[in-house]
Design a protein around this motif. Structure first.
Motif, short mmCIF file in Angstrom:
data_model
loop_
_atom_site.label_atom_id
_atom_site.label_comp_id
_atom_site.label_asym_id
_atom_site.label_seq_id
_atom_site.Cartn_x
_atom_site.Cartn_y
_atom_site.Cartn_z
N ASP A 1 4.32 9.79 4.59
CA ASP A 1 5.03 10.41 5.71
C ASP A 1 5.50 9.38 6.73
N TYR A 2 5.09 8.12 6.54
CA TYR A 2 5.35 7.09 7.55
C TYR A 2 6.22 5.96 6.99
N GLN A 3 7.12 5.48 7.80
CA GLN A 3 7.93 4.33 7.40
C GLN A 3 7.14 3.02 7.54
N LEU A 4 6.20 3.03 8.47
CA LEU A 4 5.40 1.81 8.69
C LEU A 4 3.90 2.14 8.67
N LEU A 5 3.15 1.32 7.97
CA LEU A 5 1.69 1.33 8.07
C LEU A 5 1.32 0.04 8.78
N CYS A 6 0.82 0.17 10.02
CA CYS A 6 0.54 -1.00 10.87
C CYS A 6 -0.96 -1.17 10.99
N ILE A 7 -1.43 -2.32 10.57
CA ILE A 7 -2.87 -2.55 10.51
C ILE A 7 -3.25 -3.68 11.46
N SER A 8 -4.18 -3.38 12.36
CA SER A 8 -4.67 -4.38 13.31
C SER A 8 -5.85 -5.13 12.68
N VAL A 9 -5.68 -6.45 12.54
CA VAL A 9 -6.70 -7.32 11.95
C VAL A 9 -7.25 -8.18 13.09
N PHE A 10 -8.27 -7.67 13.75
CA PHE A 10 -8.68 -8.19 15.06
C PHE A 10 -9.16 -9.64 15.03
N SER A 11 -10.00 -9.97 13.99
CA SER A 11 -10.59 -11.32 13.96
C SER A 11 -10.94 -11.67 12.53
N TYR A 12 -11.52 -12.85 12.33
CA TYR A 12 -11.91 -13.23 10.97
C TYR A 12 -13.00 -12.31 10.44
N TRP A 13 -13.66 -11.60 11.32
CA TRP A 13 -14.66 -10.62 10.88
C TRP A 13 -14.01 -9.41 10.19
N SER A 14 -12.69 -9.29 10.36
CA SER A 14 -11.99 -8.16 9.74
C SER A 14 -11.50 -8.50 8.34
N LEU A 15 -11.57 -9.78 7.98
CA LEU A 15 -10.84 -10.20 6.79
C LEU A 15 -11.47 -9.76 5.48
N GLY A 16 -12.78 -9.65 5.44
CA GLY A 16 -13.43 -9.18 4.21
C GLY A 16 -12.91 -7.80 3.84
N ILE A 17 -12.90 -6.91 4.82
CA ILE A 17 -12.48 -5.54 4.56
C ILE A 17 -10.96 -5.46 4.42
N ALA A 18 -10.25 -6.30 5.15
CA ALA A 18 -8.78 -6.28 5.07
C ALA A 18 -8.31 -6.65 3.66
N THR A 19 -8.84 -7.75 3.13
CA THR A 19 -8.41 -8.18 1.80
C THR A 19 -8.80 -7.15 0.75
N PHE A 20 -9.97 -6.58 0.90
CA PHE A 20 -10.45 -5.56 -0.05
C PHE A 20 -9.52 -4.35 -0.06
N LEU A 21 -9.22 -3.81 1.13
CA LEU A 21 -8.44 -2.57 1.22
C LEU A 21 -6.98 -2.80 0.82
N LEU A 22 -6.42 -3.92 1.26
CA LEU A 22 -5.01 -4.17 0.94
C LEU A 22 -4.81 -4.30 -0.56
N GLU A 23 -5.75 -4.94 -1.22
CA GLU A 23 -5.64 -5.10 -2.66
C GLU A 23 -5.83 -3.75 -3.38
N MET A 24 -6.84 -3.02 -2.92
CA MET A 24 -7.14 -1.75 -3.59
C MET A 24 -6.03 -0.72 -3.40
N GLN A 25 -5.42 -0.72 -2.22
CA GLN A 25 -4.47 0.36 -1.91
C GLN A 25 -3.09 0.12 -2.53
N ASP A 26 -2.84 -1.10 -3.00
CA ASP A 26 -1.47 -1.49 -3.34
C ASP A 26 -0.84 -0.56 -4.37
#
Lengths: 135, 489
Positions: B89-114
């Protein structure tokens, strides 16, 4: 340890101030907008002021205190309290109690005391475990 | 109508709606875009068991290298439910990656959701300081990983506002988009005000809003990387800040504000003006009287912040200052480039007691130059200021988990490493990944081993408890220290 508190009142609108300790009028000194007097432990203190309806800042030994945490009764025309030179112990406990009540009202998780209040954090077992590893 | 889904990743706090999403919401509103917010950090907090939350926290902070498949499945299931399910329903999915503490989950989710997202219909926009940080356990920076894997479309660097505005306007080649060399540092007064109308405040611990008065810092403390994020100190005018405060009060009834600034007294004159204007506003409009704020600050000498500044803070509604005190030892603070003396601390805390402004003191144990005498200074300092803890003026003290060396901070610069002769003690013994630098040693101060740092930390903990200093999040810190102690057993 001192058996008295240096009490001060501050409010820009004060035009009259009368301090009574155990029913006797005591002298106060004024520096700029601050009125100072000394009260001894367990003495009942009444501070009458004009105009009515103001809320002066009260300090004990230069520490700005919260009325409710030091049991100051507030009326339109006066403040009254009993001098307690050891007020800080009770002051601290009341702060913690109020914080615990606040979070309990929020009905949030049990780790709040550790996360946001920071008391009861001796964790003797965990500290002992660490200490043993450091031997 | 154009729509953007704005998402926040852990690890951030659960106290209030995340500032990043408020800022992005405000920009969307300003540019005529519809938006919805998903605080995924809060969703995980509300849904995961305490054990799984602990595991996730430890994974994100690098204490453990990975989490169980069961937990990964649970996290992705929640992501699917709250993000993927309606993302078309959205043209943009905007994800806030606050700090290096976010990167474990960011890489996991971005890869899984692709495989589940039609990237022709929905573009993925990423922003936040985590985008320029190294992925834990690797030598690859997150933005390089995105460019290599193509799991995202746009990365916004520097100030998020101008870059995100350009994206909403359809300009994907503007400065600061997919180009970290060409970022804009604009006047903070020109950005649209954040918008928090899409949030359910009841689901957060307190009804407060984050507000930003400045970016950057006026100090270059050796352990801090803020210079990498905001090289220049910039601040909003006092009038501009007050307009935002009034906006949130009249729109949402919010009376409590938490400044995200590295320091709210970076510009002393502007800070004084802010407090004076706030006090005047409260006098003019009594309904504004309950407005109060908290924020981070630095200790200033008396000549820079005379008493009238503390008085202005009191009448302006300042309730609490978080101070990077770091150490009660002047030599250690001098090396850190903190630029305040013990006399300055005495003055500051006396003023705070006089005007009932609470403090949270952040401390560092085991700075590379910390000697036994410096440690004794910390002990002496605890005794010296204990009465202020009783008054509630030192509301809390945090000793942390001992000094760990973070890459891209001044103390990790080659010349400093060489000067202090710092090296990682034994990489093979540490499952704490390289880059967080827990198990280091300085040949210039060879007795300050990890074991000694932990010993000092425990001693300070015990004394703080004995003297009655409230210490938050101690359980979490002691658990980390316990794991670190395993490395020396």
């Amino acid at each position: 340890m001192r058996n008295y508190l240096l009490v001060s009142l501050e409010h820009p609108a004060i035009t009259m101030l009368r301090v009574e300790i155990a029913g006797n009028v005591v002298k106060h000194k004024k520096f700029f907008n601050n009125y100072y007097f000394v009260a001894h432990h367990a003495q009942p203190v009444q501070i009458f002021f004009e105009p009515w309806g103001i809320k002066p800042i009260v300090r004990f030994n230069h520490h700005l205190v919260d009325y409710s945490l030091v049991n100051i009764n507030q009326f339109d025309h006066m403040l009254e309290f009993t001098c307690n030179v050891n007020y800080q112990e009770e002051y601290f406990l009341k702060i913690i109690e109020h914080k615990k009540q606040y979070f309990a009202l929020q009905n949030t998780d049990v780790n709040l005391v550790d996360n946001f209040i920071g008391v009861d954090v001796k964790y003797t077992d965990l500290v002992e475990e660490i200490t043993q590893k450091l031997k | 109508m154009n729509r953007a889904l704005l998402v926040n990743l852990p690890k951030t706090d659960y106290l209030a709606p995340p500032a990043a999403l408020g800022i992005l919401s405000g920009i969307c509103k300003d540019q005529g875009w519809d938006s919805n917010v998903v605080d995924f950090n809060k969703i995980l907090y509300n849904t995961l068991s305490e054990e799984h939350l602990d595991d996730m926290d430890n994974w994100l902070t690098g204490i453990i290298d990975d989490i169980s498949q069961e937990l990964k499945d649970e996290i992705f299931s929640l992501w699917s439910e709250h993000v993927i399910k309606n993302v078309s329903d959205y043209q943009l999915l905007c994800i806030s990656v606050f700090s290096y503490w976010s990167l474990g989950i960011a890489t996991f989710l971005l890869e899984m959701q692709d495989q589940f997202i039609n990237r022709a219909e929905t573009k993925i926009v990423l922003g936040g300081n985590g985008c320029i940080s190294k992925i834990p356990g690797t030598d690859e920076i997150f933005d390089d990983w995105i460019y290599r894997t193509n799991f995202g479309d746009y990365i916004v660097y520097g100030d998020g506002e101008p870059g995100f505005i350009s994206i909403l306007q359809g300009d994907y080649t503007a400065p600061g988009i997919n180009n970290k060399q060409n970022v804009r540092e604009e006047d903070l007064n020109d950005f649209p005000a954040p918008d928090y109308t899409g949030f359910d405040f009841k689901s957060y611990q307190g009804k407060k809003v984050y507000i930003t008065g400045s970016r950057g810092c006026v100090r270059v403390c050796t352990f801090c990387d803020i210079q990498n994020i905001w090289p220049k100190f910039r601040y909003r005018s006092a009038e501009n800040i007050i307009e935002e405060i009034k906006k949130h009060y009249y729109e949402l009834g919010v009376t409590f504000f938490d400044f995200t600034d590295s320091l709210i007294n970076g510009s002393i004159s502007n800070f004084y003006k802010l407090n004076c204007l706030l006090a005047e506003e409260k006098e003019k409009n009594p309904d504004l009287a309950p407005i109060s704020y908290i924020g981070q600050a630095i200790v200033r000498p008396r000549r820079h912040m005379p008493e009238k500044h503390y008085e202005a803070m009191y009448y302006g509604g300042c309730k609490q200052l978080t101070i990077g005190m770091e150490s009660f030892s002047e030599p250690v603070r001098d090396h850190m480039l903190k630029k305040f003396s013990n006399e300055d601390i005495d003055y500051h805390i006396k003023m705070c007691s006089y005007w009932n402004i609470n403090n949270i003191w952040l401390m560092i144990t085991g700075y590379p130059t910390e000697t036994e005498q410096d440690h004794q200074d910390n002990i002496d300092g605890l005794y010296r200021y204990a009465k202020y803890a009783k008054q509630g003026i030192i509301e809390m003290i945090r000793w942390g988990t001992t000094m760990h060396l973070i890459e891209d901070t001044p103390i990790m610069a080659p010349e400093m490493i060489k000067k202090l002769e710092i090296y990682e003690y034994d990489k093979s013994k540490s499952s704490i990944y390289s880059g967080t630098g827990w198990n280091w040693i300085s040949k210039k101060n060879p007795t300050l081993t990890l074991k000694e740092r932990l010993r000092r930390r425990i001693e300070l903990h015990n004394l703080s408890v004995q003297l009655g200093y409230p210490q938050p999040r101690v359980r979490e810190e002691l658990k980390i220290i316990n794991k670190l102690a395993d490395k020396i057993s």
